[in-house]
Design a protein around this motif. Sequence first.
Motif, short mmCIF file in Angstrom:
data_model
loop_
_atom_site.label_atom_id
_atom_site.label_comp_id
_atom_site.label_asym_id
_atom_site.label_seq_id
_atom_site.Cartn_x
_atom_site.Cartn_y
_atom_site.Cartn_z
N GLU A 1 0.95 -1.35 -0.14
CA GLU A 1 -0.08 -0.06 -0.08
C GLU A 1 0.84 1.29 -0.06
O GLU A 1 0.46 2.34 -0.71
CB GLU A 1 -0.91 -0.14 1.39
CG GLU A 1 -2.22 -1.11 1.12
CD GLU A 1 -3.20 -0.71 2.22
OE1 GLU A 1 -2.79 -0.79 3.60
OE2 GLU A 1 -4.40 -0.31 1.93
N LEU A 2 2.10 1.39 0.78
CA LEU A 2 2.97 2.43 0.88
C LEU A 2 3.61 2.47 -0.51
O LEU A 2 4.19 3.77 -0.99
CB LEU A 2 4.02 2.28 1.82
CG LEU A 2 3.44 2.29 2.99
CD1 LEU A 2 4.68 1.87 4.31
CD2 LEU A 2 3.05 3.70 3.58
N VAL B 1 2.34 1.47 -3.72
CA VAL B 1 1.56 1.83 -4.85
C VAL B 1 1.25 3.31 -4.66
O VAL B 1 0.96 3.84 -3.74
CB VAL B 1 0.26 0.86 -4.75
CG1 VAL B 1 -0.70 1.53 -5.65
CG2 VAL B 1 0.58 -0.41 -4.92
N PRO B 2 1.34 4.08 -5.90
CA PRO B 2 1.13 5.35 -6.21
C PRO B 2 -0.54 5.75 -5.58
O PRO B 2 -1.29 4.94 -5.80
CB PRO B 2 1.25 5.78 -7.45
CG PRO B 2 1.93 4.64 -8.19
CD PRO B 2 1.77 3.46 -7.19
N ALA B 3 -0.56 7.00 -4.64
CA ALA B 3 -1.82 7.25 -4.20
C ALA B 3 -2.95 7.25 -5.25
O ALA B 3 -4.14 7.11 -5.16
CB ALA B 3 -1.64 8.54 -3.46
N ALA B 4 -2.49 7.76 -6.40
CA ALA B 4 -3.43 8.07 -7.70
C ALA B 4 -3.94 6.85 -8.08
O ALA B 4 -4.72 6.83 -8.99
CB ALA B 4 -3.04 8.97 -8.68
N ASP B 5 -3.45 5.32 -7.72
CA ASP B 5 -3.69 4.17 -8.50
C ASP B 5 -4.92 3.88 -7.63
O ASP B 5 -5.03 2.82 -6.71
CB ASP B 5 -2.60 3.38 -8.21
CG ASP B 5 -3.10 2.03 -9.14
OD1 ASP B 5 -4.07 2.00 -9.61
OD2 ASP B 5 -1.71 1.38 -9.37
N TRP B 6 -6.08 4.37 -8.08
CA TRP B 6 -7.28 3.80 -7.32
C TRP B 6 -8.04 2.75 -7.67
O TRP B 6 -9.00 2.20 -7.19
CB TRP B 6 -8.53 5.26 -7.48
CG TRP B 6 -8.71 5.34 -8.99
CD1 TRP B 6 -8.21 6.33 -9.91
CD2 TRP B 6 -9.61 4.51 -10.07
NE1 TRP B 6 -8.48 5.99 -11.18
CE2 TRP B 6 -9.42 5.06 -11.17
CE3 TRP B 6 -10.39 3.40 -9.83
CZ2 TRP B 6 -10.20 4.29 -12.36
CZ3 TRP B 6 -11.28 3.05 -10.78
CH2 TRP B 6 -11.00 3.51 -12.21
N ARG C 1 -5.45 0.22 -5.06
CA ARG C 1 -5.52 0.44 -3.40
C ARG C 1 -6.63 -0.10 -2.85
O ARG C 1 -6.70 -0.75 -2.01
CB ARG C 1 -5.16 2.06 -3.13
CG ARG C 1 -3.99 2.72 -3.75
CD ARG C 1 -3.81 4.02 -3.48
NE ARG C 1 -3.79 4.23 -1.85
CZ ARG C 1 -2.44 4.11 -1.33
NH1 ARG C 1 -1.52 3.80 -1.91
NH2 ARG C 1 -2.58 4.39 -0.26
N LYS D 1 -6.71 -2.99 0.15
CA LYS D 1 -7.45 -2.70 1.53
C LYS D 1 -8.51 -3.99 1.75
O LYS D 1 -8.32 -4.46 2.97
CB LYS D 1 -8.15 -1.42 1.53
CG LYS D 1 -8.90 -1.13 2.72
CD LYS D 1 -9.70 0.19 2.70
CE LYS D 1 -8.63 1.34 3.01
NZ LYS D 1 -9.36 2.90 3.43
#
Length: 479
Positions: free
Chosen positions: A318-319, A321-326, A329, A333
Amino acid sequence: YWLGQYDRAEQAFKEYLDKHSGHPSAWRAAFRLGEILGRKGGDDFREQSRAMFFQTINRFPFSPGATLARLRLIPCGDHGGFDLTKANDFLTKEATQFDGGGEVVMERYNDLLSLAHVRALVSLDHEDQAIQAVTERIPSAKDPRTKDVLVATARVALRQLVTRLMDEGHPYEALVVYKRYDWVVPASGDPSLFDFMLRLSREAADLGLGSFAEGLASKYASLGTTSAGAVPGREPATRDAESEQDIEDRLKEAEQAFSRAKALWVDRGVGAADDIRHLLDRVTEESPYSAEKQVLLGLMDEKAKQYREAVSHVAKAELLVPAADWVVRPRLKYWMARLTAAAGDETTALKLYSDLQAGPQPDPKAVKAAAPAAVRWNSLGLPALPGPADLAIEHAMLHETAGRWAQAAAAYKAALDAKVETNRILFGYARALAKSGDPGARAAAKDALKKIAGGKEDDFWKKLVSESAPSDGDTSDFQ
């Protein structure tokens, strides 16, 4: 010129053209000037070289030089005005009938024609035909150096063709082309020319062709002697040695190691766990494949029922993977929720399920558009994010397992409030209310059962209601 004194030859040919441009042999001077200027390199000299070849054709159209100049022009720039059809026609007809007119030594002309033909096809972006032409022309090449150049050109063509097919989203076609022409890949050599094989290996793994993927990764490893390629001995490089490597070398080593690990995973699964873990040790955090590495490690731990270790790897993924990869992610989760539940950390699992259930649902069209990018995660086995209905059911069932019926009812109610209504959710909601022991919830449970019984969908849950729900509406003993 033949002594290699090109500066003096250039001056002499220019003087000859100035004084004797109308002489029948003047094509030689124009043609040789084109060759001399081309040898100098650089855009300016290449343009001057092309100009001299065009001058040879235009001023001496019926000379042997006109044909030779066309052979020089076709593989580069604007191809001398030829398109693929005209170039093929010229190279397979007119050029093959060229006899030099008694002015040209023809001993190596066929080699020149072969090189021009193959290079022209590559420059015209018809690499498939170029490789086929190499296959046909190698037997007739007289000079061993010509054969070497033809094979080298075929290798460049294979790289370009396979890479373009992958870039255009045609991985299966790329695999077919590679299989057809894999003879051009040497048993050993410079790996940098063939690093496309690593990407092709991952594409094969994404298609479920694990054995093919492993073969590609192994063949690439055999080209060089990089440590990532050697699984059998499993001798890890020292950290000191790694720290001395150039960053690009480390990234390439990481790519090679991950490609082999992924191929082994798809081909043999947990049966190759030891080799896979050893290879993944070489995938550093700065590698583009570091997140996928953590997913692979998590999957292997999950298979071994080492759920807490798996949770740790998912957290790292999770850390990374880019935050924008919706797209990825939420899947991570959801996997984390499943793993924490299996590990006995019910509190964390329930919170994750609540967050997922309350979070925004992705647009189906956007998910469909992102499907090609998700293939690499699917091939690893990363769990897919269930739909809203299934997610609500899983959430509620965690409470049901622990006998927390009021909380289970709340989870079902959250789905219903979000307009996620199925007979399965209505049935679970009614059952949870009935078992919660709250007398005030009986009316809501009865309404849910009536909605199932009166609904249009004739499924298992409707049949179950008719068989198990009390006819008088008293849900106190409803099981």
